[in-house]
Design a protein around this motif. Structure first.
Motif, PDB file in Angstrom:
ATOM      1  N   ASP B 319       0.819  -1.207   0.000  1.00 40.43           N
ATOM      2  CA  ASP B 319       0.000   0.000   0.000  1.00 40.43           C
ATOM      3  C   ASP B 319       0.852   1.255   0.000  1.00 40.43           C
ATOM      4  O   ASP B 319       0.566   2.227  -0.696  1.00 40.43           O
ATOM      5  N   LEU B 320       1.909   1.219   0.824  1.00 41.29           N
ATOM      6  CA  LEU B 320       2.795   2.387   0.907  1.00 41.29           C
ATOM      7  C   LEU B 320       3.520   2.613  -0.407  1.00 41.29           C
ATOM      8  O   LEU B 320       3.619   3.743  -0.887  1.00 41.29           O
ATOM      9  N   LEU B 321       4.008   1.522  -0.993  1.00 44.16           N
ATOM     10  CA  LEU B 321       4.681   1.629  -2.283  1.00 44.16           C
ATOM     11  C   LEU B 321       3.740   2.233  -3.312  1.00 44.16           C
ATOM     12  O   LEU B 321       4.104   3.132  -4.063  1.00 44.16           O
ATOM     13  N   TYR B 322       2.515   1.743  -3.293  1.00 41.51           N
ATOM     14  CA  TYR B 322       1.529   2.200  -4.257  1.00 41.51           C
ATOM     15  C   TYR B 322       1.232   3.676  -4.048  1.00 41.51           C
ATOM     16  O   TYR B 322       1.129   4.434  -5.006  1.00 41.51           O
ATOM     17  N   ALA B 323       1.124   4.065  -2.778  1.00 45.89           N
ATOM     18  CA  ALA B 323       0.856   5.472  -2.478  1.00 45.89           C
ATOM     19  C   ALA B 323       2.034   6.346  -2.899  1.00 45.89           C
ATOM     20  O   ALA B 323       1.864   7.468  -3.348  1.00 45.89           O
ATOM     21  N   ALA B 324       3.244   5.794  -2.759  1.00 42.26           N
ATOM     22  CA  ALA B 324       4.418   6.556  -3.146  1.00 42.26           C
ATOM     23  C   ALA B 324       4.478   6.723  -4.656  1.00 42.26           C
ATOM     24  O   ALA B 324       4.869   7.770  -5.173  1.00 42.26           O
ATOM     25  N   VAL B 325       4.050   5.672  -5.387  1.00 44.59           N
ATOM     26  CA  VAL B 325       4.105   5.722  -6.843  1.00 44.59           C
ATOM     27  C   VAL B 325       2.955   6.557  -7.402  1.00 44.59           C
ATOM     28  O   VAL B 325       3.107   7.276  -8.365  1.00 44.59           O
ATOM     29  N   ASP B 326       1.795   6.448  -6.784  1.00 50.23           N
ATOM     30  CA  ASP B 326       0.587   7.073  -7.326  1.00 50.23           C
ATOM     31  C   ASP B 326      -0.041   8.007  -6.288  1.00 50.23           C
ATOM     32  O   ASP B 326      -0.707   7.553  -5.355  1.00 50.23           O
ATOM     33  N   PRO B 327       0.150   9.309  -6.418  1.00 55.15           N
ATOM     34  CA  PRO B 327      -0.303  10.260  -5.397  1.00 55.15           C
ATOM     35  C   PRO B 327      -1.815  10.242  -5.184  1.00 55.15           C
ATOM     36  O   PRO B 327      -2.284  10.628  -4.118  1.00 55.15           O
ATOM     37  N   ARG B 328      -2.588   9.773  -6.173  1.00 54.61           N
ATOM     38  CA  ARG B 328      -4.046   9.781  -6.023  1.00 54.61           C
ATOM     39  C   ARG B 328      -4.492   8.909  -4.849  1.00 54.61           C
ATOM     40  O   ARG B 328      -5.469   9.193  -4.183  1.00 54.61           O
ATOM     41  N   ILE B 329      -3.752   7.810  -4.601  1.00 55.63           N
ATOM     42  CA  ILE B 329      -4.132   6.863  -3.545  1.00 55.63           C
ATOM     43  C   ILE B 329      -4.130   7.544  -2.178  1.00 55.63           C
ATOM     44  O   ILE B 329      -4.979   7.305  -1.337  1.00 55.63           O
ATOM     45  N   ARG B 330      -3.122   8.426  -1.962  1.00 58.96           N
ATOM     46  CA  ARG B 330      -2.969   9.040  -0.647  1.00 58.96           C
ATOM     47  C   ARG B 330      -4.206   9.841  -0.262  1.00 58.96           C
ATOM     48  O   ARG B 330      -4.604   9.899   0.880  1.00 58.96           O
ATOM     49  N   ARG B 331      -4.804  10.479  -1.287  1.00 63.67           N
ATOM     50  CA  ARG B 331      -5.921  11.359  -0.965  1.00 63.67           C
ATOM     51  C   ARG B 331      -7.199  10.565  -0.716  1.00 63.67           C
ATOM     52  O   ARG B 331      -8.093  11.031  -0.050  1.00 63.67           O
TER      53      ARG B 331
END
Lengths: 290, 332
Positions: B319-331
């Protein structure tokens, strides 16, 4: 279904069937699956020997493949080919039944979660997350180890550990379909919740479930084979591909055929179901074109 | 950038908090399973010839006569303070058994995971670039075949192949254990090499089916990217094809692959049970398997717990990797 629907429905089906039949790999998979199913059904006719037959052990054991024994004989002098044929019965039966259990539970849980929503949805889906955080094989061997292994138990346990993926798929589909106009129409007409869910929503979410079920049979057969290989699944003398591979393990370097052929049977079977599953997915989902 | 990092940390904390109830759930599930099973820890300790009075006293000592909710909270506390009980198969604390086994499993799964993604992505990318070529067809069929293979059987076939007398000595690879006999007398480089050689066959047997799965996914992802407008733009700019593929297409095709990590990690740990048995690899999977055969329930429960924790941790990292790669996930 109401009468005006049938015409378009049938043509959708025919279109899907046409797409499936054009898919060379899918057709190959279907032929292999049918062949396997026939072999399993007619095992006594296909197998040249009785799978448990032991004659003069000393004279007949560990024979390499020959015309008499196309896949050789094992340490009790039993015909490996006949055992592979009878093993197909066990693998396919467990595969089909376990997937039927898994699909039923998964569809029910997913449909209820997606349709009713709210705290029930949250609770059910957290439960799914929880179960998915165990590697399936770990869950399987822990469950089986607590009880006495039998074919019925293995089938049940495989079903009980295999439904989570389906429930996620169904829930997602139900969430989409729930908002469609024909569902609103059914609501306006005053139909009950249960009727809307069973008659109007479920039939329209089944497509991905069929694909998941086909691919699930392959995975279930692999899981059963692994359990039986570890001695926690189908118990000898009943022939299953997994326990046959295990039985030849100690003498593998001198009698390679005992482990090799049952394993090939697993690969072939799992591959057939995967081919059909891929083909179905491509045929039923027009967006997904390979 | 600073706010991006902040959002990432908040996201990480939220995910960490969400993991807590699941962790409690895992322990609860294991507790329920243990109590669902016929017999309890006291009957496992003794053989049936021991008098019922002694078993009753043992039950009292173990706290098994207490009400179930009390047992449950004791169990919960014990697990979260790292007290997993005593292995009656190995006559030492369960934590010691697991401490020996865990590093071996992590090394094996780690190497396999790298193998899965490097091989899978490379094969998938090559297929996409040469779509519908003979190579593409051969690789598609091969990956389908490999994908359908049971790991234990592949492991045995590898053992069979690598112990064939026809094989020259230089190509031979060890077929069991973590190190060779005489490991203590090797130099540091020799030790490393010895361990690496022991890893080859088990990690291939463990990972190759998943690598085939990744390859299938990567091929699709890459094809989708290659069809995008910005790839045509890059080509139109006159960039060399090599650069278009490696810099523009490959990078973007890899983004959705990250989510597959979460899918394959549980498979990897499940597979490690079988592969560790086949290759006599002294890890968690084999510890779990031996404990099951020996009805050594404390080890069974603790090992299942750790497998759950490992999957949970892996999902968190994904999840963290994905959030780091794709900023949309964080929001979200």
């Amino acid at each position: 279904m109401s009468a005006p629907m049938t015409g378009s429905r049938r043509s959708v089906r025919r279109e899907a069937w046409r797409r499936f039949m054009r898919h060379r790999q899918a057709v190959l998979g279907l032929l292999l699956t049918v062949l396997l199913a026939l072999t399993a059904l007619m095992a006594p006719l296909v197998a040249p020997h009785d799978p448990d037959e032991q004659t003069d052990i000393v004279a007949t054991r560990y024979q390499p493949p020959s015309v008499e024994h196309p896949m050789g004989t094992d340490r009790f002098g039993r015909d490996v080919f006949s055992r592979v044929v009878y093993g197909a019965r066990i693998s396919l039966m467990i595969g089909f039944l376990a997937v039927a259990i898994a699909i039923s539970i998964g569809t029910a849980v997913g449909a209820i979660a997606g349709f009713l929503g709210g705290w029930l949805d949250t609770t059910l889906m957290r439960g799914v997350d929880l179960l998915l955080s165990f590697p399936r094989l770990v869950l399987l061997i822990t469950l089986v180890a607590l009880f006495e292994p039998s074919i019925a138990l293995i089938t049940l346990v495989l079903g009980l550990t295999g439904w989570m993926g389906t429930s996620r798929i169904v829930r997602g589909q139900v969430l989409t379909v729930r908002e469609m106009e024909y569902v609103t129409a059914a609501r306006v007409l005053g139909f009950g919740q249960a009727r809307i869910l069973v008659r109007h929503i479920l039939p329209n979410v089944l497509t991905p479930v069929i694909v998941a079920a086909t691919l699930g049979i392959g995975n279930t057969i692999l899981a059963e084979a692994a359990l039986s290989f570890l001695g926690l699944g189908v118990q000898p003398p009943t022939a299953s591909w997994g326990n046959m591979v295990a039985s030849g393990r100690d003498t593998m370097l001198n009698a390679w055929w005992i482990t090799t052929f049952p394993g090939l049977a697993i690969v072939l079977t799992v591959m057939s179901f995967n081919l059909v599953g891929d083909g179905l997915r491509d045929a039923l989902d027009p967006r997904h074109v390979v | 950038m600073a706010s991006g990092g902040c959002a990432l940390i908040r996201f990480a904390l939220r995910r960490l908090l969400q993991a807590v109830p699941i962790l409690v759930g895992i322990v609860t599930l294991i507790f329920l399973l243990l109590h669902l099973a016929p017999g309890d820890a006291a009957t496992a300790y003794f053989n049936p010839n021991v008098s019922p009075e002694i078993i009753d006293r043992m039950r009292e000592n173990l706290g098994l006569d207490r009400p179930i909710h009390e047992q449950y909270f004791r169990w919960l506390r014990a697990f979260f303070t790292g007290d997993f009980g005593y292995s009656f198969g190995q006559h030492r604390p369960v934590s010691a058994v697991l401490a020996d086994a865990l590093p071996n499993t992590l090394v094996l799964s780690g190497v396999s995971l790298v193998l899965i993604f490097v091989v899978g992505c490379a094969v998938g990318a090559v297929q996409a670039v040469r779509q519908y070529s003979k190579l593409d067809n051969v690789l598609t069929f091969t990956s389908l075949f490999v994908y359908s293979m049971p790991g234990f059987w592949l492991g045995l076939m590898l053992i069979l192949a690598f112990s064939s007398p026809a094989l020259p000595d230089a190509l031979r690879l060890p077929i069991s254990g973590v190190t060779s006999i005489g490991y203590e007398f090797m130099g540091p480089l020799g030790k490393l090499l010895d361990r690496a050689r022991h890893l080859v066959l088990p990690s291939v047997a463990l990972g190759i089916a998943s690598a085939a799965g990744v390859a299938r996914y990567m091929r699709g992802s890459m094809l989708e990217v290659i069809g995008q407008d910005y790839i045509r733009t890059a080509r139109a700019k006159g960039l060399p094809e090599r650069q278009v593929i490696l810099k523009h297409a490959l990078r973007n095709a890899l983004v959705p692959i990250v989510s597959l990590l979460g899918l394959y990690v549980p498979l990897l740990f499940g597979g490690s049970v079988v592969i560790e048995v086949v290759f006599s690899w002294p890890g968690m999977g084999r510890a779990l398997y031996n404990a099951i055969l020996g009805r050594d329930y404390p080890v069974v429960m603790a090992a299942s717990f750790f497998f759950g924790v490992l999957v949970l941790a892996a999902n968190l990292v994904v999840d963290l990797l994905y959030a780091a790669v794709d900023p949309r996930i964080r929001r979200a």
